[in-house]
Design a protein around this motif. Sequence first.
Motif, PDB file in Angstrom:
ATOM      1  N   LYS A   1      44.253  42.378  32.921  1.00 56.15           N
ATOM      2  CA  LYS A   1      45.285  43.122  32.205  1.00 56.15           C
ATOM      3  C   LYS A   1      45.698  42.416  30.921  1.00 56.15           C
ATOM      4  O   LYS A   1      46.280  43.030  30.064  1.00 56.15           O
ATOM      5  CB  LYS A   1      46.489  43.339  33.112  1.00 56.15           C
ATOM      6  CG  LYS A   1      46.177  44.221  34.307  1.00 56.15           C
ATOM      7  CD  LYS A   1      47.364  44.378  35.211  1.00 56.15           C
ATOM      8  CE  LYS A   1      46.980  45.201  36.406  1.00 56.15           C
ATOM      9  NZ  LYS A   1      48.041  45.361  37.357  1.00 56.15           N
ATOM     10  N   ASN A   2      45.399  41.128  30.802  1.00 56.07           N
ATOM     11  CA  ASN A   2      45.804  40.406  29.597  1.00 56.07           C
ATOM     12  C   ASN A   2      44.631  40.134  28.658  1.00 56.07           C
ATOM     13  O   ASN A   2      44.726  39.312  27.760  1.00 56.07           O
ATOM     14  CB  ASN A   2      46.493  39.098  29.962  1.00 56.07           C
ATOM     15  CG  ASN A   2      45.566  38.087  30.591  1.00 56.07           C
ATOM     16  OD1 ASN A   2      44.429  38.386  30.914  1.00 56.07           O
ATOM     17  ND2 ASN A   2      46.060  36.882  30.786  1.00 56.07           N
ATOM     18  N   SER A   3      43.508  40.852  28.854  1.00 56.99           N
ATOM     19  CA  SER A   3      42.304  40.591  28.059  1.00 56.99           C
ATOM     20  C   SER A   3      42.246  41.369  26.756  1.00 56.99           C
ATOM     21  O   SER A   3      41.435  41.059  25.888  1.00 56.99           O
ATOM     22  CB  SER A   3      41.061  40.931  28.877  1.00 56.99           C
ATOM     23  OG  SER A   3      40.960  42.337  29.048  1.00 56.99           O
ATOM     24  N   GLY A  19      42.815  22.825  36.298  1.00 56.61           N
ATOM     25  CA  GLY A  19      42.682  22.541  34.878  1.00 56.61           C
ATOM     26  C   GLY A  19      41.459  23.175  34.239  1.00 56.61           C
ATOM     27  O   GLY A  19      41.099  22.844  33.111  1.00 56.61           O
ATOM     28  N   LEU A  20      40.805  24.108  34.953  1.00 57.45           N
ATOM     29  CA  LEU A  20      39.612  24.783  34.428  1.00 57.45           C
ATOM     30  C   LEU A  20      40.001  26.116  33.790  1.00 57.45           C
ATOM     31  O   LEU A  20      40.806  26.862  34.337  1.00 57.45           O
ATOM     32  CB  LEU A  20      38.600  25.015  35.550  1.00 57.45           C
ATOM     33  CG  LEU A  20      38.122  23.759  36.270  1.00 57.45           C
ATOM     34  CD1 LEU A  20      37.266  24.133  37.464  1.00 57.45           C
ATOM     35  CD2 LEU A  20      37.370  22.856  35.318  1.00 57.45           C
ATOM     36  N   TYR A  21      39.407  26.397  32.660  1.00 56.54           N
ATOM     37  CA  TYR A  21      39.723  27.626  31.927  1.00 56.54           C
ATOM     38  C   TYR A  21      38.746  28.742  32.262  1.00 56.54           C
ATOM     39  O   TYR A  21      37.556  28.511  32.445  1.00 56.54           O
ATOM     40  CB  TYR A  21      39.653  27.364  30.418  1.00 56.54           C
ATOM     41  CG  TYR A  21      40.769  26.487  29.913  1.00 56.54           C
ATOM     42  CD1 TYR A  21      41.944  27.049  29.434  1.00 56.54           C
ATOM     43  CD2 TYR A  21      40.647  25.109  29.927  1.00 56.54           C
ATOM     44  CE1 TYR A  21      42.978  26.252  28.973  1.00 56.54           C
ATOM     45  CE2 TYR A  21      41.678  24.296  29.464  1.00 56.54           C
ATOM     46  CZ  TYR A  21      42.839  24.880  28.994  1.00 56.54           C
ATOM     47  OH  TYR A  21      43.851  24.096  28.541  1.00 56.54           O
ATOM     48  N   ASP A  22      39.271  29.954  32.306  1.00 55.95           N
ATOM     49  CA  ASP A  22      38.469  31.177  32.393  1.00 55.95           C
ATOM     50  C   ASP A  22      37.478  31.194  33.551  1.00 55.95           C
ATOM     51  O   ASP A  22      36.342  31.629  33.400  1.00 55.95           O
ATOM     52  CB  ASP A  22      37.732  31.414  31.065  1.00 55.95           C
ATOM     53  CG  ASP A  22      38.698  31.513  29.908  1.00 55.95           C
ATOM     54  OD1 ASP A  22      39.606  32.362  29.981  1.00 55.95           O
ATOM     55  OD2 ASP A  22      38.556  30.745  28.946  1.00 55.95           O
ATOM     56  N   MET A  23      37.916  30.739  34.714  1.00 57.26           N
ATOM     57  CA  MET A  23      37.041  30.764  35.890  1.00 57.26           C
ATOM     58  C   MET A  23      36.911  32.164  36.461  1.00 57.26           C
ATOM     59  O   MET A  23      36.028  32.428  37.246  1.00 57.26           O
ATOM     60  CB  MET A  23      37.568  29.821  36.979  1.00 57.26           C
ATOM     61  CG  MET A  23      37.328  28.365  36.665  1.00 57.26           C
ATOM     62  SD  MET A  23      35.588  27.942  36.542  1.00 57.26           S
ATOM     63  CE  MET A  23      35.021  28.208  38.207  1.00 57.26           C
ATOM     64  N   SER A  24      37.768  33.048  36.083  1.00 54.85           N
ATOM     65  CA  SER A  24      37.654  34.430  36.541  1.00 54.85           C
ATOM     66  C   SER A  24      38.279  35.354  35.508  1.00 54.85           C
ATOM     67  O   SER A  24      39.212  34.988  34.809  1.00 54.85           O
ATOM     68  CB  SER A  24      38.329  34.612  37.900  1.00 54.85           C
ATOM     69  OG  SER A  24      39.676  34.215  37.840  1.00 54.85           O
ATOM     70  N   LEU A  48      25.999  36.890  40.312  1.00 57.16           N
ATOM     71  CA  LEU A  48      27.043  36.799  39.290  1.00 57.16           C
ATOM     72  C   LEU A  48      28.358  36.589  40.032  1.00 57.16           C
ATOM     73  O   LEU A  48      28.535  37.085  41.145  1.00 57.16           O
ATOM     74  CB  LEU A  48      27.135  38.107  38.497  1.00 57.16           C
ATOM     75  CG  LEU A  48      25.974  38.426  37.576  1.00 57.16           C
ATOM     76  CD1 LEU A  48      25.911  39.926  37.333  1.00 57.16           C
ATOM     77  CD2 LEU A  48      26.122  37.680  36.273  1.00 57.16           C
ATOM     78  N   ARG A  49      29.295  35.866  39.423  1.00 58.84           N
ATOM     79  CA  ARG A  49      30.574  35.689  40.087  1.00 58.84           C
ATOM     80  C   ARG A  49      31.725  35.695  39.093  1.00 58.84           C
ATOM     81  O   ARG A  49      31.531  35.493  37.903  1.00 58.84           O
ATOM     82  CB  ARG A  49      30.601  34.410  40.895  1.00 58.84           C
ATOM     83  CG  ARG A  49      30.626  33.172  40.058  1.00 58.84           C
ATOM     84  CD  ARG A  49      30.719  31.951  40.929  1.00 58.84           C
ATOM     85  NE  ARG A  49      31.384  30.910  40.191  1.00 58.84           N
ATOM     86  CZ  ARG A  49      31.790  29.790  40.694  1.00 58.84           C
ATOM     87  NH1 ARG A  49      31.619  29.543  41.959  1.00 58.84           N
ATOM     88  NH2 ARG A  49      32.393  28.902  39.961  1.00 58.84           N
ATOM     89  N   GLY A  50      32.918  35.939  39.589  1.00 54.83           N
ATOM     90  CA  GLY A  50      34.133  35.791  38.799  1.00 54.83           C
ATOM     91  C   GLY A  50      34.700  37.028  38.135  1.00 54.83           C
ATOM     92  O   GLY A  50      35.803  36.995  37.629  1.00 54.83           O
ATOM     93  N   ILE A  56      38.325  45.743  38.006  1.00 56.13           N
ATOM     94  CA  ILE A  56      39.617  45.750  38.691  1.00 56.13           C
ATOM     95  C   ILE A  56      39.975  44.324  39.105  1.00 56.13           C
ATOM     96  O   ILE A  56      39.110  43.451  39.208  1.00 56.13           O
ATOM     97  CB  ILE A  56      39.604  46.689  39.917  1.00 56.13           C
ATOM     98  CG1 ILE A  56      38.558  46.229  40.950  1.00 56.13           C
ATOM     99  CG2 ILE A  56      39.358  48.125  39.492  1.00 56.13           C
ATOM    100  CD1 ILE A  56      38.599  46.989  42.264  1.00 56.13           C
ATOM    101  N   ASP A  57      41.240  44.074  39.349  1.00 55.41           N
ATOM    102  CA  ASP A  57      41.738  42.734  39.665  1.00 55.41           C
ATOM    103  C   ASP A  57      41.018  42.076  40.831  1.00 55.41           C
ATOM    104  O   ASP A  57      40.791  40.872  40.823  1.00 55.41           O
ATOM    105  CB  ASP A  57      43.233  42.772  39.969  1.00 55.41           C
ATOM    106  CG  ASP A  57      44.066  43.140  38.757  1.00 55.41           C
ATOM    107  OD1 ASP A  57      43.525  43.142  37.639  1.00 55.41           O
ATOM    108  OD2 ASP A  57      45.262  43.425  38.926  1.00 55.41           O
ATOM    109  N   ASN A  58      40.653  42.840  41.855  1.00 53.68           N
ATOM    110  CA  ASN A  58      40.016  42.276  43.035  1.00 53.68           C
ATOM    111  C   ASN A  58      38.701  41.571  42.705  1.00 53.68           C
ATOM    112  O   ASN A  58      38.308  40.630  43.370  1.00 53.68           O
ATOM    113  CB  ASN A  58      39.787  43.364  44.086  1.00 53.68           C
ATOM    114  CG  ASN A  58      39.347  42.794  45.408  1.00 53.68           C
ATOM    115  OD1 ASN A  58      39.907  41.808  45.888  1.00 53.68           O
ATOM    116  ND2 ASN A  58      38.342  43.393  46.009  1.00 53.68           N
TER     117      ASN A  58
END
Length: 86
Positions: A1-3, A19-24, A48-50, A56-58
Amino acid sequence: KNSGGMTHPVGLKKPNGLGLYDMSGNVWEWCQDEDNLTKGKGDTKMILRGGSWINIDNYARTAFRNRYEPGSGFDMYGFRLVLPVK
């Protein structure tokens, strides 16, 4: 929703608890492992993952896995380079 409905450069959002960025949620990330359901059947697919900004959020969580044909490319697919600490 914040993309904002698009992929964004890494590090613009807050990091996770490790401390990891953009893992999902930014882009689906290609993994090295093959999908065991299709392995050896002539239609091997890669994991593929994440999730990505379009899902959708899930789907936007590191535990969620998807599979697709190797070499497929979309603006919602990417990969992560990992450098071990020595």
